[in-house]
Design a protein around this motif. Structure first.
Motif, short mmCIF file in Angstrom:
data_model
loop_
_atom_site.label_atom_id
_atom_site.label_comp_id
_atom_site.label_asym_id
_atom_site.label_seq_id
_atom_site.Cartn_x
_atom_site.Cartn_y
_atom_site.Cartn_z
N GLU A 1 -28.04 -62.48 9.66
CA GLU A 1 -29.34 -62.02 10.12
C GLU A 1 -29.21 -61.30 11.46
O GLU A 1 -28.43 -61.69 12.33
N GLN A 2 -29.99 -60.22 11.61
CA GLN A 2 -30.16 -59.49 12.88
C GLN A 2 -28.89 -58.78 13.35
O GLN A 2 -28.76 -58.43 14.52
N ALA A 3 -27.96 -58.56 12.43
CA ALA A 3 -26.77 -57.76 12.73
C ALA A 3 -26.92 -56.39 12.07
O ALA A 3 -27.51 -56.28 11.00
N LEU A 4 -26.38 -55.35 12.71
CA LEU A 4 -26.57 -53.97 12.25
C LEU A 4 -25.26 -53.31 11.86
O LEU A 4 -24.19 -53.68 12.37
N PRO A 5 -25.32 -52.33 10.96
CA PRO A 5 -24.10 -51.64 10.53
C PRO A 5 -23.35 -51.03 11.71
O PRO A 5 -23.94 -50.44 12.61
N GLY A 6 -22.02 -51.18 11.67
CA GLY A 6 -21.16 -50.64 12.71
C GLY A 6 -20.91 -51.60 13.85
O GLY A 6 -20.06 -51.33 14.72
N GLU A 7 -21.62 -52.72 13.89
CA GLU A 7 -21.46 -53.64 15.01
C GLU A 7 -20.28 -54.59 14.81
O GLU A 7 -20.05 -55.10 13.71
N ARG A 8 -19.58 -54.82 15.89
CA ARG A 8 -18.57 -55.86 15.94
C ARG A 8 -19.25 -57.09 16.52
O ARG A 8 -19.84 -57.05 17.61
N ILE A 9 -19.23 -58.20 15.75
CA ILE A 9 -20.01 -59.37 16.14
C ILE A 9 -19.17 -60.64 16.06
O ILE A 9 -18.13 -60.69 15.39
N GLU A 10 -19.67 -61.67 16.74
CA GLU A 10 -19.12 -63.01 16.61
C GLU A 10 -20.15 -63.87 15.90
O GLU A 10 -21.33 -63.85 16.25
N VAL A 11 -19.73 -64.58 14.86
CA VAL A 11 -20.65 -65.38 14.05
C VAL A 11 -20.16 -66.81 13.91
O VAL A 11 -18.96 -67.08 13.98
N LYS A 12 -21.13 -67.69 13.67
CA LYS A 12 -20.85 -69.07 13.30
C LYS A 12 -21.22 -69.25 11.84
O LYS A 12 -22.32 -68.88 11.42
N ILE A 13 -20.32 -69.78 11.04
CA ILE A 13 -20.57 -69.96 9.61
C ILE A 13 -21.54 -71.13 9.42
O ILE A 13 -21.25 -72.26 9.83
N ILE A 14 -22.69 -70.85 8.80
CA ILE A 14 -23.69 -71.90 8.60
C ILE A 14 -23.88 -72.26 7.12
O ILE A 14 -24.54 -73.25 6.81
N LYS A 15 -23.29 -71.46 6.22
CA LYS A 15 -23.37 -71.79 4.80
C LYS A 15 -22.14 -71.25 4.09
O LYS A 15 -21.74 -70.09 4.33
N VAL A 16 -21.54 -72.08 3.24
CA VAL A 16 -20.36 -71.69 2.49
C VAL A 16 -20.63 -71.91 1.01
O VAL A 16 -21.02 -73.01 0.60
#
Length: 456
Positions: A36-51
């Motif tokens: 959610e709330q991430a845009l194309p081309g962005e390098r981001i850091e995420v936390k996995i909340i569902k597998v």
């Protein structure tokens, strides 16, 4: 192999696209991930909340390299409220996103590959455009909460102002909150089905300035009613209609059947173009009047009327499109299933001195057959169905009438292209689609389609 990535683990990745809900899409170790709330081309850091075995869901922790189109959201509760999903995307990029939504749906239907899709028509100033708001009311730790629901939840997210709705709505709600805090009006608890006040509905006539307030209650009357009326109307004399909507059912359906006026009129009046419309508590009336006028004029343009045509307007509601069509057609027949809407439509035709409209109440397919039995042969059919689109039986009834042209107004690209594909396979060829942004900062888009019979 999704199970090899642990829940709550932290990862870095690049977002490559948006899905139709404006969620960022990417790949992590060869597994699709939604953020959610991430845009194309962005390098981001995420936390996995569902597998799951086939995809992952990540929570955005930080944006390491922002996209050029990222912008600062104007709402303090953007990340929590379920109302707007595109505030972090620049408005020109929002319009591109909506054009791409239409194109992506059309590309999946082989009969529509020649259809021209125009770029989305946006607003000069995409703020404070909503003329209606519906607030759930609840209690949290014995404190009154009023706001909008969080995404996929009945958690009420409070906010003092909303940047997409008319500012007068914020003023109405602030005063109602202040009154409730020192009144005897109890607040509804949906788990216990107890308490009185469930929702507050506010409508604004953008041009007239008239305001309607509807309290949805789990009961028949309102304690402190006279004091409430006096307090609210003294503070905001623009309020011309106050009603109680009685809904004592244990249901997620917001409005009950019965509306009782406790102050002023049953309706408020507003204008679209050169027409006036009376709007009742349960009326369907587009929430963005500036863009709605553009939408209706595009529909009339696609109808290509010379003044000699008979037009059928399906799902006509309170007669808004019908009135626009009637000024350039010989005869318009409006068909609507909801009895109260037909009553409003007839009143609106009379209000605008339009004598060449006849409104019929009933299911679309049945009323089309009735018109055919009366030997009515429309040159043009206009449809503006709900999100689920048209029933196939309705499309068959339209096709059997052999109109020269159709105009399809839709708020759901997926069901639109389903219906356009069926029409194309049965002699009605869609030619062009014009997306119009009636709902800035959300993922919704309205489309108007021009259709002609193939043997013309």
């Amino acid at each position: 192999m999704a199970h090899m990535i642990a829940k709550n683990s932290i990862h870095t990745l690049t977002i490559t696209a948006l899905n139709d809900q404006a969620q960022g899409l990417g790949m992590l170790d060869g597994i699709p991930i939604i953020v959610e709330q991430a845009l194309p081309g962005e390098r981001i850091e995420v936390k996995i909340i569902k597998v799951t075995p086939i995809y992952l869901v990540g929570k955005l922790c930080s944006v390491l390299a922002p996209a050029q189109d990222r912008t600062q959201p104007f709402c303090q509760v953007f990340t929590r409220c379920g109302g707007c999903r595109l505030q972090h995307l620049s408005y020109p990029a929002q319009l591109d996103f909506k054009t791409d939504l239409a194109r992506a749906q059309v590309s999946q239907v082989k009969e529509l590959q020649t259809v021209r899709i125009h770029t989305t028509i946006g607003m000069d100033s995409p703020f404070h455009y909503r003329n209606k708001a519906l607030y759930p009311v609840g209690l949290r730790q014995d404190k009154i909460v009023m706001g909008f629901y969080a995404t996929h939840s009945h958690e009420i997210i409070e906010h003092p102002v909303c940047g997409i709705q008319d500012a007068r709505i914020d003023r109405v709600m602030a005063h109602i909150r202040q009154f409730l805090e020192c009144s005897r009006i109890s607040i509804y608890d949906e788990t216990q089905h107890s308490g009185l006040l469930r929702h507050v509905l506010v409508r604004i006539g953008m041009r007239s300035g008239e305001i309607m307030v509807v309290l949805v209650i789990n009961g028949r009357d309102l304690p402190d009613k006279d004091r409430f009326i006096s307090s609210l109307t003294h503070t905001m004399p623009e309020i011309k209609s106050l009603s109680l909507n009685c809904n004592q059912e244990k249901t997620n359906v917001i409005l009950g059947i019965e509306n009782r006026v406790i102050f002023g009129k049953y309706t408020i009046r507003d204008e679209l173009g050169e027409f006036q419309f009376d709007i009742s508590p349960s009326s369907f009336y587009q929430i963005n009047p500036r863009q709605t006028e553009m939408l209706y004029r595009k529909a009339v343009e696609y109808a290509a009327l010379s003044g000699k045509e008979t037009v059928v307007d399906l799902y006509c509601g309170i007669g808004t499109i019908s009135c626009f069509l009637a000024c350039q057609a010989q005869q318009v027949y409006g068909i609507e299933a909801v009895e109260s809407a037909v009553h409003d439509a007839r009143n609106n035709a009379a209000l605008n001195a339009l004598k060449n409209i006849e409104f019929l109440q009933g299911e679309a397919e049945e009323r089309l057959r009735e018109l055919a039995d009366r030997d009515v042969r429309p040159e043009v059919v206009v449809v503006d169905p709900p999100r689920k689109g048209c029933e196939q039986s309705v499309l068959d009834a339209i096709i059997a009438m052999q109109p020269q042209r159709m105009v399809y107004v839709s708020c759901a690209p997926k069901t639109l292209v389903r219906d356009l594909g069926y029409l194309a396979r049965n002699g009605m060829q869609p030619l062009e689609i014009q997306p119009i942004d009636l709902f800035p900062h959300t993922t919704h888009v309205e489309c108007v389609t021009r259709i002609e019979r193939k043997d013309r």
